[in-house]
Design an enzyme around this catalytic site. Structure first.
Site, PDB file in Angstrom:
ATOM      1  N   ALA A   1       0.835  -1.199   0.000  1.00  0.00           N
ATOM      2  CA  ALA A   1       0.000   0.000   0.000  1.00  0.00           C
ATOM      3  C   ALA A   1       0.870   1.249   0.000  1.00  0.00           C
ATOM      4  CB  ALA A   1      -0.911   0.003   1.227  1.00  0.00           C
TER       5      ALA A   1
ATOM      6  N   GLY B   1       1.619  -4.964   2.219  1.00  0.00           N
ATOM      7  CA  GLY B   1       0.575  -5.363   1.284  1.00  0.00           C
ATOM      8  C   GLY B   1       1.104  -6.144   0.098  1.00  0.00           C
TER       9      GLY B   1
ATOM     10  N   GLU C   1       1.123  -9.606   1.384  1.00  0.00           N
ATOM     11  CA  GLU C   1      -0.272 -10.026   1.539  1.00  0.00           C
ATOM     12  C   GLU C   1      -0.898 -10.345   0.179  1.00  0.00           C
ATOM     13  OE1 GLU C   1      -2.218  -7.967   5.294  1.00  0.00           O
ATOM     14  OE2 GLU C   1      -1.063  -6.502   4.152  1.00  0.00           O
TER      15      GLU C   1
ATOM     16  N   GLU D   1       4.150  -3.681   9.312  1.00  0.00           N
ATOM     17  CA  GLU D   1       3.154  -2.643   9.612  1.00  0.00           C
ATOM     18  C   GLU D   1       3.236  -2.099  11.035  1.00  0.00           C
ATOM     19  OE1 GLU D   1       1.353  -4.816   6.067  1.00  0.00           O
ATOM     20  OE2 GLU D   1       2.630  -5.279   7.787  1.00  0.00           O
TER      21      GLU D   1
END
Length: 272
Positions: free
Chosen positions: A79, A123, A126, A146
């Site tokens: 992200a 991300g 992920e 994170e």
């Protein structure tokens, strides 16, 4: 088991991804291709990736999907932190900015192979964890950092990592924000294999070729049954597995497979 609809779709052009078809092998490849922002999960990237996945997943001429990066040293930066800084609880409740892309990833019916080169953090990792088979390059750097930013993985990272490598290992990597090397990832069962970076695409294609020799309908059924192992109690998953098994007994694929076995030849599942 519901009948699986396999529909043709209009082919699209994209800004942030490249789609390649290996028609003879019935393999579809998607390349993340946004060098200016390191393949971050921007709105255009999420849109293009979701559309490309849906295009290939609904194409009856494609049996296997492969996700790769066009960038030499990076899979996906995850992200965009600047975008994250603008999100509030209120705005997320009104419209989760990641909901669509991860709903699409979770609903892919066909096998998805992910080739991870270089860095895949937050991300980016992920995203990769949505793959059914993961191949990494030797210099890979994986992780979910994170907590360094004051929040937690929110795109399925805590759940998928714990299921793949166990609770205690997931605790260590997430709570410390330590990165995971390719060899560690292989030893923990996070990735299926580790290869040299110049071999990544070919290794993914070689795996996809073995898969694409099977019946498309059977591949979709097998993937659905395996996913039930994660989502259902084993007694319920076993019942669903048997239902799927029974539903395949009179299919063209089963008839071709059994006939080929009796005739001592390789089955031909190309159009089945």
């Amino acid at each position: 088991m519901q009948r699986i609809a396999l529909l043709h779709t209009n082919f699209c052009s994209y800004e942030k991804v490249i789609v390649e078809r290996l028609e003879q092998e019935q393999i579809g490849l998607i390349y993340l291709n946004s060098p200016n922002d390191l393949n971050s999960l921007s709105e255009p990237m999420k849109r293009d990736l979701a559309l490309a996945i849906q295009e290939l997943d609904s194409d009856s001429n494609i049996k296997v999907l492969i996700l790769l990066s066009k960038l030499e040293k990076l899979f996906c930066a995850g992200a965009n932190i600047k975008d994250i800084s603008k999100i509030s609880l209120e705005s997320q409740l009104k419209g989760d900015i990641f909901q669509n892309i991860f709903q699409v990833l979770e609903s892919i019916r066909k096998p998805l192979i992910v080739g991870i080169n270089g860095v895949a953090l937050g991300g980016g990792l992920e995203l990769a964890l949505n793959g059914d088979i993961l191949v990494a390059t030797e210099e890979c750097k994986l992780g979910l950092p994170e907590l360094k930013l004051g929040f937690i993985p929110g795109l399925g990272g805590t759940q998928r990592l714990a299921k793949l490598i166990g609770k205690t290992n997931a605790m260590k990597y997430i709570l410390t924000s330590d990165s995971i090397s390719a060899q560690e990832a292989y030893q923990r069962g996070l990735v299926n294999s580790v290869v040299k970076k110049e071999q990544l695409r070919e290794e993914c294609i070689n795996i996809a070729r073995k898969i694409s020799e099977k019946s498309l309908y059977t591949l979709i059924a097998a993937k659905a049954a395996i996913k039930n192992a994660e989502e259902m109690p084993i007694s319920q998953a076993n019942k669903v597995e048997r239902q799927i098994f029974n539903s395949l007994l009179n299919t063209k694929a089963a008839k071709e497979g059994v006939t080929a076995f009796v005739e001592k030849r390789k089955p031909n599942f190309r159009n089945i």
